[in-house]
Scaffold this motif. Structure first.
Motif, PDB file in Angstrom:
ATOM      1  N   LEU A  79       0.827  -1.193   0.000  1.00 55.90           N
ATOM      2  CA  LEU A  79       0.000   0.000   0.000  1.00 55.90           C
ATOM      3  C   LEU A  79       0.866   1.250   0.000  1.00 55.90           C
ATOM      4  O   LEU A  79       2.007   1.242   0.476  1.00 55.90           O
ATOM      5  CB  LEU A  79      -0.898   0.022   1.237  1.00 55.90           C
ATOM      6  N   THR A  80       0.292   2.299  -0.499  1.00 52.67           N
ATOM      7  CA  THR A  80       0.954   3.595  -0.442  1.00 52.67           C
ATOM      8  C   THR A  80       0.873   4.123   0.987  1.00 52.67           C
ATOM      9  O   THR A  80       0.088   3.620   1.804  1.00 52.67           O
ATOM     10  CB  THR A  80       0.268   4.566  -1.410  1.00 52.67           C
ATOM     11  N   PRO A  81       1.657   5.106   1.330  1.00 52.44           N
ATOM     12  CA  PRO A  81       1.559   5.673   2.686  1.00 52.44           C
ATOM     13  C   PRO A  81       0.146   6.142   3.034  1.00 52.44           C
ATOM     14  O   PRO A  81      -0.314   5.948   4.155  1.00 52.44           O
ATOM     15  CB  PRO A  81       2.554   6.834   2.629  1.00 52.44           C
ATOM     16  N   LYS A  84      -1.897   2.994   3.675  1.00 53.14           N
ATOM     17  CA  LYS A  84      -1.577   2.440   4.985  1.00 53.14           C
ATOM     18  C   LYS A  84      -2.226   3.250   6.096  1.00 53.14           C
ATOM     19  O   LYS A  84      -2.737   2.693   7.075  1.00 53.14           O
ATOM     20  CB  LYS A  84      -0.063   2.408   5.171  1.00 53.14           C
ATOM     21  N   ALA A  85      -2.209   4.575   5.953  1.00 50.98           N
ATOM     22  CA  ALA A  85      -2.820   5.431   6.970  1.00 50.98           C
ATOM     23  C   ALA A  85      -4.329   5.191   7.054  1.00 50.98           C
ATOM     24  O   ALA A  85      -4.910   5.124   8.147  1.00 50.98           O
ATOM     25  CB  ALA A  85      -2.528   6.895   6.660  1.00 50.98           C
ATOM     26  N   LYS A  86      -4.995   5.036   5.904  1.00 51.07           N
ATOM     27  CA  LYS A  86      -6.439   4.783   5.896  1.00 51.07           C
ATOM     28  C   LYS A  86      -6.755   3.433   6.532  1.00 51.07           C
ATOM     29  O   LYS A  86      -7.718   3.305   7.298  1.00 51.07           O
ATOM     30  CB  LYS A  86      -6.969   4.829   4.469  1.00 51.07           C
ATOM     31  N   LYS A  87      -5.956   2.413   6.203  1.00 51.84           N
ATOM     32  CA  LYS A  87      -6.189   1.083   6.785  1.00 51.84           C
ATOM     33  C   LYS A  87      -5.979   1.114   8.300  1.00 51.84           C
ATOM     34  O   LYS A  87      -6.758   0.531   9.061  1.00 51.84           O
ATOM     35  CB  LYS A  87      -5.243   0.068   6.148  1.00 51.84           C
ATOM     36  N   GLU A  88      -4.940   1.800   8.740  1.00 49.03           N
ATOM     37  CA  GLU A  88      -4.690   1.906  10.176  1.00 49.03           C
ATOM     38  C   GLU A  88      -5.816   2.651  10.875  1.00 49.03           C
ATOM     39  O   GLU A  88      -6.253   2.274  11.965  1.00 49.03           O
ATOM     40  CB  GLU A  88      -3.357   2.618  10.399  1.00 49.03           C
ATOM     41  N   ALA A  89      -6.327   3.715  10.231  1.00 52.31           N
ATOM     42  CA  ALA A  89      -7.442   4.457  10.813  1.00 52.31           C
ATOM     43  C   ALA A  89      -8.697   3.585  10.903  1.00 52.31           C
ATOM     44  O   ALA A  89      -9.435   3.634  11.893  1.00 52.31           O
ATOM     45  CB  ALA A  89      -7.725   5.706   9.980  1.00 52.31           C
ATOM     46  N   ALA A  90      -8.938   2.772   9.863  1.00 53.06           N
ATOM     47  CA  ALA A  90     -10.103   1.876   9.889  1.00 53.06           C
ATOM     48  C   ALA A  90      -9.967   0.847  11.001  1.00 53.06           C
ATOM     49  O   ALA A  90     -10.945   0.523  11.690  1.00 53.06           O
ATOM     50  CB  ALA A  90     -10.258   1.184   8.532  1.00 53.06           C
TER      51      ALA A  90
END
Length: 223
Positions: A79-81, A84-90
């Motif tokens: 994933l792009t940064p 990755k940030a969106k997945k971590e937020a989810a």
């Protein structure tokens, strides 16, 4: 011009046997044959070399294709940064929602337990004070109370009402075995149904829960 003489021309030419024995002539012929042979053998060798080179190139291309496919798959999985940030937020949001649901369940459960414990405490206090409350009711019914005693009795009644304690049992109401404890049945020719004739001890309840049934005298129709 001189006349052409056939016989003289033929005599001057060398015959085939002399040409075979001539080293210069013989050497030139095998050399020519060797050149032709070399050129003929070189052509198949060049063809084989070209075919081998083409095969090697195809093999190299085929070997590179899976690697390219694997690299494409890895690029897709990576994933792009921002991704990755969106997945971590989810993931954090899902964990937060789960914790919130567990906290709400815990809060509701503790609130119910708190109400149950509170009700048990009230029941214990009421049960301990029942004899005193019965004495106050008897004094009210059979004698006069002075103002100070009436004030104390009224405060006690209001205190129990504040905690949801309800007093029941009144003369003339219909007999209900779920809340009345009949200590005596008396037939009455004028009675049309079972009715409370006298209240010996009042009943108490909290909500739908009866703490003590009212002890009463019941009149019944005479058969």
């Amino acid at each position: 011009m001189s006349d052409f003489n056939k016989d003289d021309y033929l005599n001057d030419m060398e015959d085939a046997e002399s040409l075979k024995n001539d080293p210069a002539s013989a050497g030139s012929a095998p050399a020519d044959d060797a050149k032709a042979a070399d050129s003929g053998s070189a052509k198949p060798a060049d063809a084989d070399a070209s075919a081998q080179a083409a095969t090697d190139a195809d093999t190299a291309d085929n070997a590179d294709k899976p690697a390219d496919a694997g690299s494409d798959a890895s690029d897709t999985d990576e994933l792009t940064p921002l991704g990755k940030a969106k997945k971590e937020a989810a993931d954090y949001l899902e964990a937060l929602q789960r914790e919130r649901a567990e906290f709400i369940n815990y809060r509701n459960r503790t609130a119910k337990e708190k109400d149950v414990f509170r009700q048990h405490g009230i029941i214990d206090v009421l049960t301990a004070l029942l004899p005193a409350l019965d004495d106050i009711d008897r004094i009210r019914e059979h004698s006069e109370m002075d103002d100070s005693f009436k004030a104390v009795a009224t405060k006690i009644d209001k205190a129990f009402e504040k905690f949801g304690v309800e007093k029941f049992g009144v003369k003339g109401e219909d007999f209900d075995p779920t809340k009345h404890d009949a200590i005596l049945h008396r037939p009455d020719p004028t009675a049309e149904k079972e009715t409370v004739d006298a209240v010996v001890e009042a009943g108490y309840r909290i909500g739908d829960r009866v703490i003590r049934a009212a002890r009463v005298v019941v009149v019944s129709p005479q058969n």
